[in-house]
Design a protein around this motif. Sequence first.
Motif, PDB file in Angstrom:
ATOM      1  N   ILE A  85      16.262  43.455  67.228  1.00 62.66           N
ATOM      2  CA  ILE A  85      16.125  44.956  67.710  1.00 62.66           C
ATOM      3  C   ILE A  85      17.414  45.602  67.135  1.00 62.66           C
ATOM      4  N   GLY A  86      18.561  44.689  67.284  1.00 61.19           N
ATOM      5  CA  GLY A  86      19.904  45.506  66.736  1.00 61.19           C
ATOM      6  C   GLY A  86      19.553  46.050  65.332  1.00 61.19           C
ATOM      7  N   PRO A  87      19.130  45.262  64.329  1.00 59.19           N
ATOM      8  CA  PRO A  87      19.198  45.945  62.880  1.00 59.19           C
ATOM      9  C   PRO A  87      18.080  46.872  62.868  1.00 59.19           C
ATOM     10  N   LEU A  88      17.120  46.735  63.576  1.00 60.47           N
ATOM     11  CA  LEU A  88      16.192  47.766  63.818  1.00 60.47           C
ATOM     12  C   LEU A  88      16.394  48.916  64.060  1.00 60.47           C
ATOM     13  N   GLN A  89      17.039  49.065  65.490  1.00 63.07           N
ATOM     14  CA  GLN A  89      17.782  50.291  65.714  1.00 63.07           C
ATOM     15  C   GLN A  89      18.646  51.088  64.851  1.00 63.07           C
ATOM     16  N   ALA A  90      19.450  50.073  64.241  1.00 65.55           N
ATOM     17  CA  ALA A  90      20.442  50.629  63.343  1.00 65.55           C
ATOM     18  C   ALA A  90      19.946  51.077  62.057  1.00 65.55           C
ATOM     19  N   SER A  91      18.616  50.863  61.626  1.00 61.83           N
ATOM     20  CA  SER A  91      17.816  51.306  60.450  1.00 61.83           C
ATOM     21  C   SER A  91      17.104  52.287  60.737  1.00 61.83           C
ATOM     22  N   LEU A  92      16.644  52.323  61.865  1.00 57.43           N
ATOM     23  CA  LEU A  92      15.724  53.504  62.279  1.00 57.43           C
ATOM     24  C   LEU A  92      16.498  54.778  62.575  1.00 57.43           C
ATOM     25  N   PHE A  93      17.688  54.685  63.049  1.00 56.63           N
ATOM     26  CA  PHE A  93      18.417  55.856  63.396  1.00 56.63           C
ATOM     27  C   PHE A  93      18.755  56.720  62.173  1.00 56.63           C
ATOM     28  N   PRO A  94      19.278  56.192  61.167  1.00 54.75           N
ATOM     29  CA  PRO A  94      19.339  56.915  59.941  1.00 54.75           C
ATOM     30  C   PRO A  94      18.214  57.540  59.352  1.00 54.75           C
ATOM     31  N   VAL A  95      17.133  56.807  59.540  1.00 52.49           N
ATOM     32  CA  VAL A  95      15.984  57.354  59.010  1.00 52.49           C
ATOM     33  C   VAL A  95      15.445  58.705  59.674  1.00 52.49           C
ATOM     34  N   VAL A  96      15.620  58.908  60.937  1.00 54.30           N
ATOM     35  CA  VAL A  96      15.485  59.910  61.753  1.00 54.30           C
ATOM     36  C   VAL A  96      16.336  61.037  61.267  1.00 54.30           C
ATOM     37  N   VAL A  97      17.619  60.654  61.210  1.00 54.17           N
ATOM     38  CA  VAL A  97      18.637  61.661  60.972  1.00 54.17           C
ATOM     39  C   VAL A  97      18.594  62.256  59.564  1.00 54.17           C
ATOM     40  N   LEU A  98      18.298  61.341  58.564  1.00 52.57           N
ATOM     41  CA  LEU A  98      18.164  61.777  57.097  1.00 52.57           C
ATOM     42  C   LEU A  98      17.126  62.256  56.693  1.00 52.57           C
ATOM     43  N   SER A  99      16.003  61.757  57.166  1.00 49.83           N
ATOM     44  CA  SER A  99      14.556  62.350  56.851  1.00 49.83           C
ATOM     45  C   SER A  99      14.195  63.587  57.363  1.00 49.83           C
ATOM     46  N   ASN A 100      14.649  64.024  58.453  1.00 51.53           N
ATOM     47  CA  ASN A 100      14.404  65.421  59.106  1.00 51.53           C
ATOM     48  C   ASN A 100      15.347  66.302  58.710  1.00 51.53           C
ATOM     49  N   LYS A 101      15.376  67.225  57.570  1.00 53.69           N
ATOM     50  CA  LYS A 101      16.216  68.128  56.929  1.00 53.69           C
ATOM     51  C   LYS A 101      16.728  68.897  57.999  1.00 53.69           C
ATOM     52  N   GLN A 102      15.887  69.472  58.878  1.00 49.79           N
ATOM     53  CA  GLN A 102      16.397  70.608  59.697  1.00 49.79           C
ATOM     54  C   GLN A 102      17.285  70.000  60.844  1.00 49.79           C
ATOM     55  N   PHE A 103      16.381  69.157  61.515  1.00 51.84           N
ATOM     56  CA  PHE A 103      16.835  68.742  62.858  1.00 51.84           C
ATOM     57  C   PHE A 103      17.299  67.359  63.149  1.00 51.84           C
ATOM     58  N   GLY A 104      17.288  66.652  61.854  1.00 50.88           N
ATOM     59  CA  GLY A 104      17.654  65.233  62.055  1.00 50.88           C
ATOM     60  C   GLY A 104      18.788  65.013  62.810  1.00 50.88           C
ATOM     61  N   VAL A 105      20.131  65.787  62.656  1.00 48.17           N
ATOM     62  CA  VAL A 105      21.199  65.433  63.023  1.00 48.17           C
ATOM     63  C   VAL A 105      21.383  65.590  64.791  1.00 48.17           C
ATOM     64  N   LEU A 106      20.542  66.409  65.148  1.00 42.29           N
ATOM     65  CA  LEU A 106      20.496  66.616  66.477  1.00 42.29           C
ATOM     66  C   LEU A 106      19.305  65.647  67.210  1.00 42.29           C
ATOM     67  N   LEU A 107      18.198  65.531  66.548  1.00 44.42           N
ATOM     68  CA  LEU A 107      17.182  64.790  66.935  1.00 44.42           C
ATOM     69  C   LEU A 107      17.343  63.231  67.182  1.00 44.42           C
ATOM     70  N   GLY A 108      18.251  62.914  66.185  1.00 41.12           N
ATOM     71  CA  GLY A 108      18.694  61.369  66.233  1.00 41.12           C
ATOM     72  C   GLY A 108      19.309  61.122  67.570  1.00 41.12           C
ATOM     73  N   PRO A 109      20.540  61.600  67.861  1.00 45.52           N
ATOM     74  CA  PRO A 109      21.354  61.639  69.044  1.00 45.52           C
ATOM     75  C   PRO A 109      20.296  61.791  70.140  1.00 45.52           C
ATOM     76  N   ILE A 110      19.560  62.860  70.376  1.00 47.55           N
ATOM     77  CA  ILE A 110      18.705  62.983  71.674  1.00 47.55           C
ATOM     78  C   ILE A 110      17.762  61.879  71.799  1.00 47.55           C
ATOM     79  N   VAL A 111      17.208  61.364  70.854  1.00 43.04           N
ATOM     80  CA  VAL A 111      16.135  60.281  71.093  1.00 43.04           C
ATOM     81  C   VAL A 111      17.056  58.869  71.627  1.00 43.04           C
ATOM     82  N   MET A 112      18.356  58.886  70.912  1.00 46.16           N
ATOM     83  CA  MET A 112      19.192  57.483  71.166  1.00 46.16           C
ATOM     84  C   MET A 112      19.506  57.742  72.798  1.00 46.16           C
ATOM     85  N   THR A 113      19.772  58.925  73.083  1.00 41.53           N
ATOM     86  CA  THR A 113      20.353  59.402  74.379  1.00 41.53           C
ATOM     87  C   THR A 113      19.249  59.033  75.437  1.00 41.53           C
TER      88      THR A 113
END
Length: 244
Positions: A85-113
């Motif tokens: 699960i560790g590497p899966l979480q590590a790789s999915l977070f950048p996917v969310v942050v980088l793929s969503n151009k407008q809200f990825g920077v905010l969406l990734g931390p919200i989902v993780m939190t």
Amino acid sequence: AILAQVVWAQVVECDCIFPWWGQYWDLHGSPPHQIVPTTMASMREKCIDWAIALAEQGDRWWMPLVLLAVVTVNSLTGGAFIWCIGPLQASLFPVVVLSNKQFGVLLGPIVMTLGSSIAAVTYIQLMKTSGADALLESTGAKGSAWLEQAQTWASSYGAVGLLVLQIAPVPIPTAVCVVAGMLAKIDEFTVLVVLMTSKFVQLMVGAVALKYGLAEGQTAAEYLRQQFKNEETDKKPQEEKKDK
């Protein structure tokens, strides 16, 4: 390199028993499930390959839900399955942050939190029942020096002590912080607010560093290949486009 390690610590192992991948397995220095290293390496590669393939769908509406599910499971199990699960979480977070151009920077931390919050609320409820001992044992924290030190900080400094534990350079599992706070008789709402607010701020810093520093304009798939596969991306075409 230091910045990359900080982001890794906050994104991957903020809810795991150990701060650095591959150096330790549990609080007593032995593999938690006696898994053969080659098997773990193979599973790690499969998870990363799957995440890279999924990166092409990174901007789809359901991608944050996939990350939420992974983070929640990782948090609830206290990092017991970090080998997959560790590497899966590590790789999915950048996917969310980088793929969503407008809200990825905010969406990734919200989902993780949010995923960590679900686990924290579960831990708090367990601490209020007979499930406290089972929780400590399942996370490997029962009788550990980590728990004793965390409880000392929480008892001596209250909410400020919890905050220090959360932002410490060495990541401490959510389970340990919650248990320490509850054993120190800190109000459960205070425990939840302090831990989750500080976690969100940390993740926001990591997301900004990832998008505007570490990733350097790369796509999610390119970044994952570079970080996990050591494949260098060709930046010349992008530079030529900028020149034109």
